[in-house]
Design an enzyme around this catalytic site. Structure first.
Site, PDB file in Angstrom:
ATOM      1  N   SER A 149       0.822  -1.198   0.000  1.00 53.86           N
ATOM      2  CA  SER A 149       0.000   0.000   0.000  1.00 53.86           C
ATOM      3  C   SER A 149       0.870   1.267   0.000  1.00 53.86           C
ATOM      4  O   SER A 149       1.673   1.466  -0.901  1.00 53.86           O
ATOM      5  CB  SER A 149      -0.963  -0.037   1.193  1.00 53.86           C
ATOM      6  OG  SER A 149      -1.936   0.968   1.086  1.00 53.86           O
ATOM      7  N   ARG A 219     -12.162   5.218  10.675  1.00 55.82           N
ATOM      8  CA  ARG A 219     -11.488   3.922  10.616  1.00 55.82           C
ATOM      9  C   ARG A 219     -12.466   2.802  10.284  1.00 55.82           C
ATOM     10  O   ARG A 219     -12.126   1.841   9.601  1.00 55.82           O
ATOM     11  CB  ARG A 219     -10.794   3.628  11.947  1.00 55.82           C
ATOM     12  CG  ARG A 219      -9.657   4.557  12.291  1.00 55.82           C
ATOM     13  CD  ARG A 219      -8.554   4.506  11.250  1.00 55.82           C
ATOM     14  NE  ARG A 219      -7.950   3.186  11.164  1.00 55.82           N
ATOM     15  CZ  ARG A 219      -7.450   2.680  10.053  1.00 55.82           C
ATOM     16  NH1 ARG A 219      -7.485   3.366   8.931  1.00 55.82           N
ATOM     17  NH2 ARG A 219      -6.896   1.477  10.048  1.00 55.82           N
ATOM     18  N   ASP A 293      -8.944  -6.212  -4.506  1.00 55.29           N
ATOM     19  CA  ASP A 293      -8.615  -4.914  -3.912  1.00 55.29           C
ATOM     20  C   ASP A 293      -9.397  -3.798  -4.610  1.00 55.29           C
ATOM     21  O   ASP A 293      -9.317  -3.639  -5.831  1.00 55.29           O
ATOM     22  CB  ASP A 293      -7.107  -4.660  -4.047  1.00 55.29           C
ATOM     23  CG  ASP A 293      -6.627  -3.464  -3.239  1.00 55.29           C
ATOM     24  OD1 ASP A 293      -7.472  -2.749  -2.665  1.00 55.29           O
ATOM     25  OD2 ASP A 293      -5.409  -3.258  -3.180  1.00 55.29           O
ATOM     26  N   HIS A 326      -7.769  -5.264   0.038  1.00 53.47           N
ATOM     27  CA  HIS A 326      -6.539  -4.521   0.285  1.00 53.47           C
ATOM     28  C   HIS A 326      -5.732  -5.102   1.446  1.00 53.47           C
ATOM     29  O   HIS A 326      -4.552  -4.799   1.589  1.00 53.47           O
ATOM     30  CB  HIS A 326      -6.878  -3.054   0.559  1.00 53.47           C
ATOM     31  CG  HIS A 326      -5.714  -2.129   0.460  1.00 53.47           C
ATOM     32  ND1 HIS A 326      -4.969  -1.979  -0.694  1.00 53.47           N
ATOM     33  CD2 HIS A 326      -5.142  -1.297   1.377  1.00 53.47           C
ATOM     34  CE1 HIS A 326      -4.006  -1.106  -0.492  1.00 53.47           C
ATOM     35  NE2 HIS A 326      -4.083  -0.679   0.759  1.00 53.47           N
TER      36      HIS A 326
END
Length: 349
Positions: A149, A219, A293, A326
């Site tokens: 990432s 989050r 992803d 991801h």
């Protein structure tokens, strides 16, 4: 020259004066880091692991719980990044929340927290602090740089900023181009959400109770985008229980990560563009994407690989067949570990 930290597992390196790409000079910059393995006498057996957006150097520790998931199948004794052979270093990014200088740190020039006045960074600034750290640790050459990432951004930036310092890079679930519009929208969205919290105070919230509750909401959305629901469905079936588990994990992460770090690192993506500099890459590249992803889908691969070929870069591509989006680099690490092991053996030869 022998390494001053051969047996250390963690530390903090202080850069007395660090000049950013913007020209701003920061003083007393802390870079936290963790290591595993031992550095060879010639300083050439090191591997740099670069962590993701909201993760930290703890990602290389056994049984770590980070945004990348468990990397125990990647880093450790006998693993593809073999700590019996390699000296593994994982620094915390400048601006992040796990020991390195960030907005909550004290600015030596004022004696107060940087808060909203923390200077704007670039990915080049971040890797420059890592370069300084490695020199301090007596690392003379890297076998490889491996990062998922945002860590992939760093690996790619290393390859163009310090093209002779490593033998290979492995950017995972990432892209060589962050897309300025997307990065701008991310930062604007973060500002819009966080500013609704009555404690925000223009980003100077440290003495006003913080913004943990709002960060937990952010989050929660991020974890869902990263594919956490697929992971939880392995052991849970009740949608309400899954939602509660996601919120609980989001709250835990919000407690340990500063909201301003999201903005600082998000803003640093705006100028990230390595694709235009592919011809400067001198080393082999193993590029890995995850089939599911949403952030960096496999549809990126044909264009990226063609650009590598046109630039004369020795690059190969591996698609990770995972349901975990991801987060696949950790959750399904066993599925790409053999490919990495083969690649590392090739580089070591």
């Amino acid at each position: 020259m022998s390494s001053p930290v051969e047996a250390a597992s963690a530390g903090t390196f202080v850069i007395d004066e660090f000049k950013l790409c913007s020209g701003v000079v920061m003083r007393g910059v802390d870079i936290a880091y963790r290591t595993r393995g031992r550095l060879a006498a010639d300083g050439r057996n090191a591997v740099l692991i670069t962590h993701g957006y909201t993760s930290g150097p703890q990602m290389i520790e056994p049984a770590s719980a980070t945004g990348e998931g468990d990397w125990n199948n990647i880093v450790g004794p006998g693993k593809p990044v073999d700590t019996d052979k390699f000296f593994v270093v994982c620094p915390n990014m400048l601006g992040s929340s796990y020991g390195s200088t960030n907005a909550a740190s004290i600015d030596p020039a004022t004696g107060k927290r940087y808060a909203a006045k923390f200077p704007e960074l670039t990915v080049s600034d971040i890797v420059a602090t890592q370069h300084a750290l490695l020199k301090h640790l007596c690392v003379t050459h890297l076998v490889a740089i491996v990062g998922p990432s945002y860590g992939g951004f760093q690996a790619l930036q290393w390859a163009v900023d310090y093209p002779d310092f490593m033998s290979a890079i492995v950017p995972v679930v990432t892209s060589p181009l962050a897309q300025r519009e997307r990065a701008e929208a991310n930062v604007a969205g973060l500002h819009a959400t966080l500013s609704k919290n009555p404690n925000w105070n223009g980003g100077d919230y440290y003495d006003r109770g913080g913004v943990v509750d709002t960060l937990a909401q952010i989050r929660t959305a991020t974890l869902k985008n990263y594919g956490i629901e697929a992971r939880l469905r392995e052991t849970m079936s009740d949608p309400a229980a899954i939602e509660a588990a996601i919120r609980a994990e989001a709250s835990r992460r919000a407690e340990s990560f500063d909201a301003k770090s999201l903005i600082i690192l998000g803003a640093a993506m705006r100028s990230f563009d390595v694709k235009s500099r592919f011809r400067e890459i001198k080393v082999p590249v193993l590029y890995i994407l995850s089939r599911t992803d949403k952030l960096f889908p496999p549809s990126l691969a044909p264009g990226v690989m063609q650009a590598f070929r046109e630039a004369g870069v020795d690059a190969e591509y591996f698609e990770l067949d995972s349901e975990f989006g991801h987060s696949a680099s950790g959750k399904d690490a066993h599925k790409w570990a053999p490919k990495l092991r083969t690649f590392m053996a090739r580089i070591a030869r």
